[in-house]
Design an enzyme around this catalytic site. Structure first.
Site, PDB file in Angstrom:
ATOM      1  N   LYS A  93      -3.502-165.208  48.173  1.00 57.04           N
ATOM      2  CA  LYS A  93      -4.850-165.376  48.711  1.00 57.04           C
ATOM      3  C   LYS A  93      -5.934-165.239  47.619  1.00 57.04           C
ATOM      4  O   LYS A  93      -5.621-164.898  46.470  1.00 57.04           O
ATOM      5  CB  LYS A  93      -5.076-164.349  49.828  1.00 57.04           C
ATOM      6  CG  LYS A  93      -4.196-164.603  51.068  1.00 57.04           C
ATOM      7  CD  LYS A  93      -4.347-166.024  51.623  1.00 57.04           C
ATOM      8  CE  LYS A  93      -3.961-166.172  53.083  1.00 57.04           C
ATOM      9  NZ  LYS A  93      -2.500-166.187  53.333  1.00 57.04           N
TER      10      LYS A  93
HETATM   11  C1  LIG Z   1      -2.133-165.721  54.957  1.00 51.39           C
HETATM   12  C2  LIG Z   1      -2.650-165.960  56.323  1.00 51.39           C
HETATM   13  C3  LIG Z   1      -2.464-165.056  57.370  1.00 51.39           C
HETATM   14  C4  LIG Z   1      -1.559-163.865  57.294  1.00 51.39           C
HETATM   15  O1  LIG Z   1      -1.675-163.072  56.216  1.00 51.39           O
HETATM   16  P1  LIG Z   1      -0.438-162.193  55.638  1.00 51.39           P
HETATM   17  O2  LIG Z   1      -1.180-161.209  54.805  1.00 51.39           O
HETATM   18  O3  LIG Z   1       0.415-163.104  54.825  1.00 51.39           O
HETATM   19  O4  LIG Z   1       0.252-161.581  56.781  1.00 51.39           O
HETATM   20  C5  LIG Z   1      -3.069-165.314  58.572  1.00 51.39           C
HETATM   21  N1  LIG Z   1      -3.811-166.415  58.759  1.00 51.39           N
HETATM   22  C6  LIG Z   1      -4.000-167.325  57.785  1.00 51.39           C
HETATM   23  C7  LIG Z   1      -4.848-168.504  58.048  1.00 51.39           C
HETATM   24  C8  LIG Z   1      -3.408-167.137  56.544  1.00 51.39           C
HETATM   25  O5  LIG Z   1      -3.560-168.071  55.596  1.00 51.39           O
END
Ligand SMILES: *Cc1c(COP(=O)(O)O)cnc(C)c1O
Length: 397
Positions: free
Chosen positions: A186
């Site tokens: 992210k």
């Molecule tokens: C990455 C993501 C999540 C979940 O995040 P994690 O930390 O990997 O559990 C939820 N929604 C979206 C749109 C994402 O890209």
């Protein structure tokens, strides 16, 4: 998007603060922790950056969604409206609570179509969950108006849009609740981590308690704390939070680099006949983590995706056939494949997803290509890449 590209000495320093004291937990051990409260420090800095009252750090973005829903009182049989284009965490977090995901179409913003949302509302609807996919946002004014009219919670999944804005406000801060992920790919990362933000004092109390077994966090003896409500363990570790403290300091620099690289690619593709761009709602500014384009037909888009991959362009996504992000790939959801018995509310109420008409979503997703924007490209790497993408698209179109 990836903050991991800028991982360095600052992150190591924050983590070593924690390693030196050995207090790897975010709560308690006040005397041993040398004054380091990394999770708390991150929460106040993040709340300030997001211009919201409260931030609750948790173990992942998926946990953030579950904690946010739970803190708003959503439970078994409640319906939550979500888009067909998203990450699997959307329906996972809803179903974890026995609530029922209601999937509706997206439009040319690649996020929830407000008309489709309104049409899906029933007496059981409790929440609308727009997902700001690939750096850009849903039409939040329209969704807010629908939520006001029907007395529904607006929960923004801003996991892929950290740093983007709408009407000058940070994405995630506009709805009743906003969620973020700090997983390894992210915009900023904790390794694993997530956050819920809100201006609602009660939701913050609920989130704080729910993510830590219902602990009320009153007093300084953890063993003697009250448990006003049932909860779970969605806590973040102090080590992961420490990484986030250093990454958050780098956010503005990351966003600036992304914008620069995005604009170079966008300017080049504006000159290619047949390429059009995803609509950004009026008043919105992307976080520039992806450049999202439409080609004239699904056939040409599939062909272009293949040609780009053969030309060695990485980070180009055709979500329509990618099994993570679009309903096409969610065979396990469509057929309700679970290890154990699912709550009867879900089995009784869920749409027949194998037979629901999502042709409006198909029409946009079939024509969408997304280019991941990286931070570390040198000017010549970026220029080579842009040239390659341009030439390849021209050869296909
Ligand atoms: C990455 C993501 C999540 C979940 O995040 P994690 O930390 O990997 O559990 C939820 N929604 C979206 C749109 C994402 O890209």
């Amino acid at each position: 998007m990836p903050g991991f590209e800028v991982f360095g000495a600052e992150e190591r320093k924050q983590v070593s603060d924690v390693l030196e004291s050995g207090v790897l937990m975010r709560y308690g051990f006040d005397g041993m922790r040398n004054g380091h409260w990394k999770a708390k420090q991150f929460e106040s800095a993040f709340a300030e950056r997001m211009q919201t009252q409260h931030c609750q750090l948790v173990s992942s973005g998926t946990a953030a969604l579950t904690v946010a829903l739970a803190s708003a009182g959503i439970g078994a049989g409640d319906e939550v409206i979500m888009p067909t284009f998203t990450f699997v965490a959307s329906f996972e977090s809803i179903m974890m609570l026995g609530a029922v995901p209601v999937l509706v179409d997206i439009d040319d913003t690649l996020t929830l179509d407000p008309e489709a949302v309104e049409a899906a509302i029933t007496p059981k609807t409790k929440c609308v969950m727009p997902v700001h996919m690939c750096g850009s946002m849903a039409d939040l004014n329209a969704l807010q108006a629908i939520c006001d009219k029907h007395d529904l919670i607006l929960l923004e999944d801003a996991c892929q849009a950290l740093g983007g804005t709408y009407d000058g406000k940070p994405l995630g801060s506009i709805g009743d609740l906003g969620c973020f992920s700090f997983d390894f790919v992210k915009t900023i990362t904790c390794g694993e981590g997530g956050a819920v933000i809100t201006n609602n004092d009660q939701f913050k109390i609920n989130a704080d308690q729910y993510q830590d077994h219902g602990h009320d966090h009153i007093g300084n003896d953890r063993g003697a704390e009250g448990h006003p409500t049932l909860g779970y363990n969605f806590r973040i570790s102090e080590l992961n939070a420490a990484v986030g403290v250093a990454q958050l300091d780098k956010l503005e620099g990351i966003l600036k680099l992304q914008k620069n690289n995005y604009e170079t690619l966008r300017t080049a593709l504006e000159a290619v006949n047949g390429v059009t761009f995803r609509r950004v709602p009026e008043g919105g500014e992307e976080n520039y983590s992806f450049l999202n384009i439409f080609l004239p037909s699904a056939e040409l888009t599939e062909k272009a995706h293949k040609a780009l991959s053969e030309a060695g362009v990485d980070g180009c996504f055709y979500w329509y056939t990618n099994n993570w992000h679009y309903i096409n790939g969610w065979e396990h959801l469509r057929n309700l494949k679970s290890l154990g018995n699912l709550p009867s509310e879900i089995k009784d109420q869920i749409q027949n997803l194998n037979q629901t008409d999502f042709s409006k979503s198909d029409a946009w997703m079939g024509r969408t290509l997304s280019f991941l924007i990286k931070l570390g490209w040198s000017t010549s790497e970026l220029n080579d890449r842009v040239e390659k993408i341009k030439t390849t698209l021209r050869s296909v179109l």
